[in-house]
Design a protein around this motif. Sequence first.
Motif, PDB file in Angstrom:
ATOM      1  N   GLY A 175     -14.798   8.611 -34.248  1.00  0.00           N
ATOM      2  CA  GLY A 175     -14.876  10.025 -34.582  1.00  0.00           C
ATOM      3  C   GLY A 175     -13.507  10.662 -34.548  1.00  0.00           C
ATOM      4  O   GLY A 175     -12.564  10.148 -33.939  1.00  0.00           O
ATOM      5  N   ARG A 192      -9.634   5.450 -41.530  1.00  0.00           N
ATOM      6  CA  ARG A 192     -11.026   5.240 -41.927  1.00  0.00           C
ATOM      7  C   ARG A 192     -11.123   4.658 -43.329  1.00  0.00           C
ATOM      8  O   ARG A 192     -11.985   3.829 -43.619  1.00  0.00           O
ATOM      9  CB  ARG A 192     -11.787   6.566 -41.863  1.00  0.00           C
ATOM     10  CG  ARG A 192     -13.279   6.425 -42.143  1.00  0.00           C
ATOM     11  CD  ARG A 192     -14.013   7.722 -41.925  1.00  0.00           C
ATOM     12  NE  ARG A 192     -13.519   8.770 -42.814  1.00  0.00           N
ATOM     13  CZ  ARG A 192     -14.016  10.004 -42.836  1.00  0.00           C
ATOM     14  NH1 ARG A 192     -14.985  10.347 -42.014  1.00  0.00           N
ATOM     15  NH2 ARG A 192     -13.529  10.905 -43.668  1.00  0.00           N
ATOM     16  N   ILE A 247     -20.393   3.507 -34.263  1.00  0.00           N
ATOM     17  CA  ILE A 247     -21.207   4.710 -34.163  1.00  0.00           C
ATOM     18  C   ILE A 247     -20.229   5.875 -34.263  1.00  0.00           C
ATOM     19  O   ILE A 247     -19.281   5.959 -33.479  1.00  0.00           O
ATOM     20  CB  ILE A 247     -21.980   4.770 -32.832  1.00  0.00           C
ATOM     21  CG1 ILE A 247     -22.977   3.611 -32.736  1.00  0.00           C
ATOM     22  CG2 ILE A 247     -22.689   6.112 -32.683  1.00  0.00           C
ATOM     23  CD1 ILE A 247     -23.644   3.504 -31.374  1.00  0.00           C
ATOM     24  N   THR A 248     -20.443   6.759 -35.214  1.00  0.00           N
ATOM     25  CA  THR A 248     -19.502   7.838 -35.474  1.00  0.00           C
ATOM     26  C   THR A 248     -20.039   9.162 -34.950  1.00  0.00           C
ATOM     27  O   THR A 248     -21.195   9.507 -35.182  1.00  0.00           O
ATOM     28  CB  THR A 248     -19.220   7.960 -36.983  1.00  0.00           C
ATOM     29  OG1 THR A 248     -18.716   6.708 -37.461  1.00  0.00           O
ATOM     30  CG2 THR A 248     -18.190   9.046 -37.256  1.00  0.00           C
ATOM     31  N   ARG A 255     -21.469   0.447 -40.157  1.00  0.00           N
ATOM     32  CA  ARG A 255     -21.763   1.528 -39.231  1.00  0.00           C
ATOM     33  C   ARG A 255     -23.171   1.387 -38.685  1.00  0.00           C
ATOM     34  O   ARG A 255     -24.113   1.133 -39.423  1.00  0.00           O
ATOM     35  CB  ARG A 255     -21.598   2.884 -39.919  1.00  0.00           C
ATOM     36  CG  ARG A 255     -20.176   3.124 -40.380  1.00  0.00           C
ATOM     37  CD  ARG A 255     -19.921   4.536 -40.821  1.00  0.00           C
ATOM     38  NE  ARG A 255     -18.536   4.673 -41.266  1.00  0.00           N
ATOM     39  CZ  ARG A 255     -17.533   4.944 -40.443  1.00  0.00           C
ATOM     40  NH1 ARG A 255     -17.767   5.121 -39.165  1.00  0.00           N
ATOM     41  NH2 ARG A 255     -16.301   5.029 -40.905  1.00  0.00           N
ATOM     42  N   THR A 275     -24.647   7.589 -37.209  1.00  0.00           N
ATOM     43  CA  THR A 275     -23.837   8.779 -36.973  1.00  0.00           C
ATOM     44  C   THR A 275     -24.612   9.739 -36.096  1.00  0.00           C
ATOM     45  O   THR A 275     -25.829   9.899 -36.257  1.00  0.00           O
ATOM     46  CB  THR A 275     -23.477   9.463 -38.305  1.00  0.00           C
ATOM     47  OG1 THR A 275     -22.748   8.543 -39.120  1.00  0.00           O
ATOM     48  CG2 THR A 275     -22.653  10.705 -38.080  1.00  0.00           C
ATOM     49  N   GLU A 313     -19.696  13.221 -35.131  1.00  0.00           N
ATOM     50  CA  GLU A 313     -19.199  14.266 -36.014  1.00  0.00           C
ATOM     51  C   GLU A 313     -19.399  15.633 -35.375  1.00  0.00           C
ATOM     52  O   GLU A 313     -20.382  15.853 -34.669  1.00  0.00           O
ATOM     53  CB  GLU A 313     -19.928  14.225 -37.369  1.00  0.00           C
ATOM     54  CG  GLU A 313     -19.638  12.964 -38.169  1.00  0.00           C
ATOM     55  CD  GLU A 313     -20.334  12.972 -39.522  1.00  0.00           C
ATOM     56  OE1 GLU A 313     -21.215  13.850 -39.729  1.00  0.00           O
ATOM     57  OE2 GLU A 313     -20.015  12.119 -40.372  1.00  0.00           O
ATOM     58  N   THR A 326     -13.894  14.975 -30.616  1.00  0.00           N
ATOM     59  CA  THR A 326     -15.350  14.788 -30.646  1.00  0.00           C
ATOM     60  C   THR A 326     -15.884  14.240 -29.319  1.00  0.00           C
ATOM     61  O   THR A 326     -17.010  13.749 -29.260  1.00  0.00           O
ATOM     62  CB  THR A 326     -15.762  13.851 -31.804  1.00  0.00           C
ATOM     63  OG1 THR A 326     -14.953  12.670 -31.788  1.00  0.00           O
ATOM     64  CG2 THR A 326     -15.594  14.541 -33.148  1.00  0.00           C
ATOM     65  N   ARG A 363     -24.508  13.810 -34.571  1.00  0.00           N
ATOM     66  CA  ARG A 363     -23.923  15.118 -34.866  1.00  0.00           C
ATOM     67  C   ARG A 363     -23.897  15.979 -33.617  1.00  0.00           C
ATOM     68  O   ARG A 363     -24.904  16.123 -32.921  1.00  0.00           O
ATOM     69  CB  ARG A 363     -24.753  15.808 -35.945  1.00  0.00           C
ATOM     70  CG  ARG A 363     -24.245  17.167 -36.368  1.00  0.00           C
ATOM     71  CD  ARG A 363     -23.066  17.036 -37.282  1.00  0.00           C
ATOM     72  NE  ARG A 363     -22.536  18.348 -37.667  1.00  0.00           N
ATOM     73  CZ  ARG A 363     -21.452  18.516 -38.393  1.00  0.00           C
ATOM     74  NH1 ARG A 363     -20.776  17.449 -38.812  1.00  0.00           N
ATOM     75  NH2 ARG A 363     -21.022  19.712 -38.710  1.00  0.00           N
TER      76      ARG A 363
END
Length: 349
Positions: free
Chosen positions: A148, A314, A239-240, A321, A324, A242, A152, A326
């Motif tokens: 991220g 990125r 795992i991102t 992935r 994600t 955001e 984050t 949030r």
Amino acid sequence: MTFAPHDLAELTGAPFDTVIDVRAPSEFAEDHVPGAINLPVLSDEERARVGTIYVQESAFLARKIGAALVARNAAQHIEGPLSDHDGGWQPLVYCWRGGQRSNSFASILSQIGWRVQVLDGGYQSYRRLVKDKLYDTPFPTNVVLLDGYTGTAKTAILWAAARAGAQVLDLEGLANHRGSLFGSMGDQPAQKGFESALAERIGALDPARPVLVEAESSKVGERVVPPSLWAAMRAARRITVEAEPDVRAAYLTRAYADIVADPDRLDAVLVSLTRLQGHDRIQAWRGLAREGRVQDLAADLMRQHYDPRYAKQRDRDETGRVGTIRAERLDDAEIEALGARVAGMLSAP
């Protein structure tokens, strides 16, 4: 009697009551077997003196003076830190190569009646085991990166995931650095010390479970991520996390409160960016800092400095992935909830 482990697990799992590093304090400070205590038989000054005599006068004189110093220091250790041990105490002793310093001290301890062993090859043999684990052996478990943009709360979410049952590896904690220009948390361990702590942590991992690692560059501050882990990180899925820029800027202001509270330190870091960002922009950032507009400063740092670098990295990333998540607020409650979600994603089939 010598002890010759074939791998780190054999060393760390050996049934010794105490591991004693008899090297000089400066040697111990750079790196040592995890959990060892330092009972030097020669101080740094004494070691230098004996070495000088060995080179400039004679080996015999150096050994004679060294023996007297070792005996004197050994007596202090026996009368001090070791005075409460009973006859069943079993120590492991090591020096640089498993030579005169460790064998001299072990001989004295064995004459007392303690069942002492000397690490075969000393610290150098231990270091070879560390290098084998971190440089020559594939990483033992599946790695998932927590990724991220800056701000984050990845480190906080990493530890929230650990509290929720995930297996994690905290590189920033081991390196004593938050992984950015503003990330210093004091003195970092030496590279060898960082690798020892990392090898110990890796040895405790369950290879049947994935391990969550915060996405980093190949360096955390000045400490280099060793090859086997770096290769696993390069190939890992992600795992991102955001979040909107204003949420990230607010979080950074809270997370780096120690920097905000130290104007001189903040100014020095901003000035260090002049080559990358140019004089005019740095002066504008310094102005925001002087005016106390630290959240505006954080937002502009992200927009102009951190986010473009992350986006470029990125674009080069070809790994898959996992998913994600949030973030809306990045307060304590949400961070705990996000950590639980990440832990659940790791355990999903």
